[in-house]
Design an enzyme around this catalytic site. Structure first.
Site, mmCIF file in Angstrom:
data_model
loop_
_atom_site.group_PDB
_atom_site.id
_atom_site.type_symbol
_atom_site.label_atom_id
_atom_site.label_comp_id
_atom_site.label_asym_id
_atom_site.label_seq_id
_atom_site.Cartn_x
_atom_site.Cartn_y
_atom_site.Cartn_z
ATOM 1 N N HIS A 142 0.832 -1.208 0.000
ATOM 2 C CA HIS A 142 0.000 0.000 0.000
ATOM 3 C C HIS A 142 0.859 1.247 0.000
ATOM 4 C CE1 HIS A 142 -3.391 2.658 1.497
ATOM 5 N NE2 HIS A 142 -3.990 1.958 0.549
ATOM 6 N N CYS A 143 1.993 1.168 0.694
ATOM 7 C CA CYS A 143 2.884 2.329 0.796
ATOM 8 C C CYS A 143 3.490 2.734 -0.552
ATOM 9 C CB CYS A 143 4.024 2.025 1.759
ATOM 10 S SG CYS A 143 3.529 1.586 3.429
#
Length: 332
Positions: free
Chosen positions: A324-325
């Site tokens: 997600h980062c």
């Protein structure tokens, strides 16, 4: 009030992903991190149903990305410049297909000041053909999670940290989120994971799966360093309502437990750092076996109709984050 940020499960025109491009940052983990991002890009472009915009940060990174993924259907190599791959935090937050907001990025409170990171939002918005509205606030995308109806999840540890916007209170922060992102209600949690250099980003702690439905971890195995943090978040969420007045349904997903990276234990590994793609959910796992399998089962129940794909994220975790980062969705 302006339209809220779309939920991640809403249809995407593209999914931006950062490709590890700097040997001086990743050292011995560069090739393993590139392997993990290659697998992620292929999963997103295949069963995930995404157009992947794979952003490179150097000439060497571009050459390696083209060697690995050039010509793969659904994957576009986008040459760019960034300090590192964390596009969720350095890139824009899209309000829709033609509008985005660019916040000020200060290296997670001054910890990592890398060249070109403050240019990423402009590069992505320009390539996407989206008008970029500049906000004067210091904020990273991973600090927030959105339900698409104006409810925003965040943590006090990050959003009210003096190393971002000195003097911010819940009230002043909520005013900025309402103005810039269409937030109608902000749900405040306390601390995030230990050893997280982002100062407790919520995308490692709690995520919306649908309006009124939140996932958060439960400690798994002996020595989980974040058991108390998970329990505190779950208790707080269970007493909250969203912008529509619904009491939240809270489902707990097994955490990875104690994870070591490069010989250091207690890394901020999280199953909450998944990506919700158009047709799949991509789950980061860290070699932990049963916990990852149970987390995949939980996500399959939370996202019916989407295939859950578990992929290794150990090398990326050595850089401080996960799937997600390094990604940012571009709404359809």
């Amino acid at each position: 009030m302006s339209r809220p940020v779309p939920a991640e499960w809403a249809p995407h025109r593209a999914m931006w992903v950062g490709f590890p491009s700097h040997e001086d940052l990743w050292e011995d983990n560069l090739v393993p991190a590139q392997d993990e991002v290659e697998a992620l890009a292929r999963a997103l472009a295949g069963p995930g149903g995404e157009t992947v915009r794979l952003m490179t940060g150097s000439d060497a990174g571009e050459a390696e990305a083209r060697r690995r993924l050039g010509g793969v259907d659904g994957i576009e190599i986008v040459p760019g410049r960034f300090g590192d791959v964390w596009l969720r935090d350095t890139g824009p937050i899209f309000r829709g297909p033609s509008a985005a907001v660019g916040f000020t990025f200060n290296g997670w409170g001054g910890k990592y000041d890398l060249p070109h990171d403050d240019e990423v939002a402009t590069q992505i918005a320009t390539h996407a053909g989206a008008a970029l509205a500049r906000s004067g606030a210091i904020l990273e995308g991973g600090a927030l999670d959105h339900d698409g109806e104006g409810t925003v999840l965040t943590t006090r540890q990050c959003l009210l940290n003096l190393n971002r916007n000195a003097g911010w209170t819940e009230t002043s922060a909520e005013a900025v989120l309402a103005r810039d992102l269409g937030a109608r209600k902000v749900l405040w949690l306390g601390d995030g994971l230990q050893n997280d250099h982002t100062d407790g980003h919520v995308d490692n702690l709690a995520r919306f799966a649908a309006p009124g439905f939140v996932l958060c971890p439960v400690a798994f195995g002996a020595g989980d360093p974040n058991g108390d943090v998970y329990d505190a978040a779950a208790r707080a969420l269970a007493g909250m309502t969203d912008a529509e007045g619904r009491r939240l349904k809270v489902v707990r997903i097994p955490s990875p437990g104690w994870v070591e990276v490069d010989g250091v234990g207690g890394a901020p590994a999280s199953h909450m750092n998944f990506i919700i793609a158009n047709q799949a959910v991509i789950l980061p796992v860290y070699g932990e076996g049963l916990a990852g399998s149970l987390a995949a089962q939980g996500l399959a129940e939370a996202f019916p109709g989407r295939e859950v794909i578990a992929l290794s994220s150990n090398a990326l975790l050595s850089g401080g984050g996960s799937f997600h980062c390094i990604s940012q969705q571009e709404p359809a």
